[in-house]
Motif scaffolding. Structure first.
Motif, mmCIF file in Angstrom:
data_model
loop_
_atom_site.group_PDB
_atom_site.id
_atom_site.type_symbol
_atom_site.label_atom_id
_atom_site.label_comp_id
_atom_site.label_asym_id
_atom_site.label_seq_id
_atom_site.Cartn_x
_atom_site.Cartn_y
_atom_site.Cartn_z
ATOM 1 N N LEU A 81 0.872 -1.176 0.000
ATOM 2 C CA LEU A 81 0.000 0.000 0.000
ATOM 3 C C LEU A 81 0.905 1.221 0.000
ATOM 4 O O LEU A 81 1.852 1.301 0.778
ATOM 5 C CB LEU A 81 -0.890 -0.004 1.249
ATOM 6 N N ILE A 82 0.626 2.170 -0.896
ATOM 7 C CA ILE A 82 1.488 3.344 -1.054
ATOM 8 C C ILE A 82 0.827 4.585 -0.468
ATOM 9 O O ILE A 82 -0.332 4.895 -0.773
ATOM 10 C CB ILE A 82 1.804 3.604 -2.544
ATOM 11 N N PHE A 83 1.573 5.296 0.369
ATOM 12 C CA PHE A 83 1.241 6.666 0.756
ATOM 13 C C PHE A 83 2.310 7.558 0.136
ATOM 14 O O PHE A 83 3.500 7.294 0.295
ATOM 15 C CB PHE A 83 1.268 6.854 2.276
ATOM 16 N N THR A 84 1.906 8.608 -0.541
ATOM 17 C CA THR A 84 2.915 9.443 -1.185
ATOM 18 C C THR A 84 2.659 10.933 -0.999
ATOM 19 O O THR A 84 1.504 11.374 -0.913
ATOM 20 C CB THR A 84 2.992 9.143 -2.702
ATOM 21 N N THR A 85 3.752 11.679 -0.915
ATOM 22 C CA THR A 85 3.688 13.144 -0.906
ATOM 23 C C THR A 85 4.479 13.712 -2.080
ATOM 24 O O THR A 85 4.875 14.874 -2.066
ATOM 25 C CB THR A 85 4.241 13.715 0.420
ATOM 26 N N VAL A 86 4.727 12.871 -3.087
ATOM 27 C CA VAL A 86 5.424 13.318 -4.293
ATOM 28 C C VAL A 86 4.564 14.353 -5.016
ATOM 29 O O VAL A 86 3.344 14.198 -5.128
ATOM 30 C CB VAL A 86 5.713 12.118 -5.223
ATOM 31 N N LYS A 87 5.195 15.421 -5.535
ATOM 32 C CA LYS A 87 4.431 16.468 -6.207
ATOM 33 C C LYS A 87 4.574 16.456 -7.725
ATOM 34 O O LYS A 87 3.779 17.061 -8.432
ATOM 35 C CB LYS A 87 4.835 17.840 -5.665
ATOM 36 N N SER A 88 5.585 15.762 -8.241
ATOM 37 C CA SER A 88 5.783 15.699 -9.683
ATOM 38 C C SER A 88 4.640 14.938 -10.344
ATOM 39 O O SER A 88 4.353 13.785 -10.000
ATOM 40 C CB SER A 88 7.112 15.002 -10.004
ATOM 41 N N ALA A 89 3.985 15.571 -11.318
ATOM 42 C CA ALA A 89 2.862 14.933 -12.009
ATOM 43 C C ALA A 89 3.311 13.671 -12.733
ATOM 44 O O ALA A 89 2.577 12.678 -12.789
ATOM 45 C CB ALA A 89 2.229 15.918 -12.995
ATOM 46 N N ASP A 90 4.514 13.704 -13.316
ATOM 47 C CA ASP A 90 5.018 12.543 -14.054
ATOM 48 C C ASP A 90 5.257 11.358 -13.128
ATOM 49 O O ASP A 90 4.911 10.216 -13.448
ATOM 50 C CB ASP A 90 6.313 12.903 -14.790
ATOM 51 N N VAL A 91 5.852 11.627 -11.973
ATOM 52 C CA VAL A 91 6.115 10.553 -11.012
ATOM 53 C C VAL A 91 4.805 10.012 -10.447
ATOM 54 O O VAL A 91 4.612 8.799 -10.322
ATOM 55 C CB VAL A 91 7.032 11.041 -9.874
ATOM 56 N N LEU A 92 3.883 10.915 -10.132
ATOM 57 C CA LEU A 92 2.582 10.482 -9.616
ATOM 58 C C LEU A 92 1.837 9.630 -10.634
ATOM 59 O O LEU A 92 1.168 8.655 -10.281
ATOM 60 C CB LEU A 92 1.734 11.704 -9.251
ATOM 61 N N ALA A 93 1.978 9.983 -11.918
ATOM 62 C CA ALA A 93 1.304 9.212 -12.964
ATOM 63 C C ALA A 93 1.795 7.774 -12.973
ATOM 64 O O ALA A 93 1.010 6.832 -13.157
ATOM 65 C CB ALA A 93 1.527 9.867 -14.329
ATOM 66 N N VAL A 94 3.103 7.586 -12.760
ATOM 67 C CA VAL A 94 3.669 6.238 -12.713
ATOM 68 C C VAL A 94 3.089 5.461 -11.534
ATOM 69 O O VAL A 94 2.695 4.295 -11.667
ATOM 70 C CB VAL A 94 5.213 6.294 -12.618
ATOM 71 N N LEU A 95 3.014 6.104 -10.387
ATOM 72 C CA LEU A 95 2.488 5.431 -9.189
ATOM 73 C C LEU A 95 1.006 5.090 -9.344
ATOM 74 O O LEU A 95 0.571 3.981 -9.014
ATOM 75 C CB LEU A 95 2.702 6.315 -7.958
ATOM 76 N N HIS A 96 0.236 6.047 -9.857
ATOM 77 C CA HIS A 96 -1.202 5.823 -9.995
ATOM 78 C C HIS A 96 -1.524 4.782 -11.066
ATOM 79 O O HIS A 96 -2.561 4.114 -10.996
ATOM 80 C CB HIS A 96 -1.916 7.132 -10.322
ATOM 81 N N ALA A 97 -0.644 4.660 -12.050
ATOM 82 C CA ALA A 97 -0.874 3.691 -13.127
ATOM 83 C C ALA A 97 -0.503 2.271 -12.711
ATOM 84 O O ALA A 97 -0.782 1.321 -13.429
ATOM 85 C CB ALA A 97 -0.073 4.093 -14.369
ATOM 86 N N SER A 98 0.117 2.147 -11.553
ATOM 87 C CA SER A 98 0.542 0.830 -11.084
ATOM 88 C C SER A 98 -0.657 0.046 -10.562
ATOM 89 O O SER A 98 -1.766 0.565 -10.441
ATOM 90 C CB SER A 98 1.584 0.968 -9.967
#
Length: 285
Positions: A81-98
């Protein structure tokens, strides 16, 4: 965002029985992700968690490498389970697409705040933990230096400058509470250990007596204190239940006679104790 697990009796029972792997992912130190994530996890006391903090994930390649680690974790039988505070849209897209449940701890609130303030949030990684207000940052550093100097009555210099003086028998939680108040809020905090040399007495020890209004006491249960002391000095008089009972009784009597506010630390976290102290002493960072 990946859909949450279905709330079925089977999935609930399975997750309750197993430790859930939790990853706090940040583009900075991970402190914010840990703090906010753990605050949410605390609402599920019957579920066991295996926590992992992964700081400085600020690139797409870094995020993909991390997801490979989570895939191995899943193959080993965990349920990441991932909790994230990353703000980069590109990095978040990778996490959300997982395929892993991903909870963005800042996203929705940042959008709301942007609308309220009429301006865009900074996309600079780690801006929350940067120097920010330099004056506030250096005040916290000075407070930490003060706390170290005045820990366990090592120094009595400039006690008049203290925001609060924590007094208690040994091993009641003085030092961690002192350091938390200093680092988190920039408060000048000293602490003083009550020992056999301070009793019998009707008044506070001479060193702290002139600052009675700044004093706050800690206590605990005799059994808890004995357990903690046994870890430091096994099978000693210092750790005996009788000695712990005596010291705590004398300390609480001293607090009451001198109108020193105090709390029992046995079932409270450092954060909770700090909040009570700040409220009782009317301290504001």
């Amino acid at each position: 965002m990946t859909a949450p697990l279905p709330n079925t009796p089977l999935s609930t029972a399975r997750l309750a029985a197993e430790a859930r792997a939790v990853y706090f992912i940040s583009d900075s130190t991970g402190v914010t992700a840990e703090t906010l994530g753990n605050a949410l996890l605390a609402n599920f006391p019957d579920t066991r968690f295996r926590r992992h903090t992964v700081p400085f994930v600020s690139t797409v390649s870094g995020a993909k490498k991390l997801l490979a680690t989570l895939t191995r974790s899943r193959e080993a039988g965990e349920h990441p389970l991932i909790f994230t505070t990353v703000k980069s849209a590109d990095v978040l897209a990778v996490l959300h697409a997982s395929e892993f449940e991903t909870i963005d701890l800042l996203g929705g609130h940042l959008r709301e705040l942007e609308l309220a303030l009429g301006t865009a949030a900074s996309v600079r990684p780690g801006s929350f933990h940067g120097l920010g207000d330099a004056e506030r940052y250096f005040a916290r550093m000075r407070a930490v230096e003060y706390a170290i100097e005045h820990d366990d009555a090592q120094s009595f210099r400039a006690l008049d400058q203290a925001d609060v003086i924590i007094i208690a028998p040994s091993r009641c939680g003085k030092t961690p509470t002192t350091m938390y108040l200093a680092l988190q809020y920039g408060l000048l905090v000293a602490n003083y250990p009550l020992t056999d040399d301070d009793f019998p007495t009707e008044t506070l020890p001479p060193t702290v007596a002139p600052y009675a209004k700044k004093c706050f006491g800690l206590t605990t249960t005799p059994l808890r204190l004995s357990q903690v002391r046994h870890e430091r000095r096994p099978d000693s008089v210092y750790a005996s239940l009788a000695q712990c009972t005596l010291e705590l009784r004398r300390a609480e009597d001293l607090y009451r006679r001198n109108r020193v506010p105090f709390l029992n630390s046995s079932t409270k976290s450092v954060e909770e104790m700090s909040a009570v102290i700040m409220q009782s002493m009317r301290l504001r960072a």
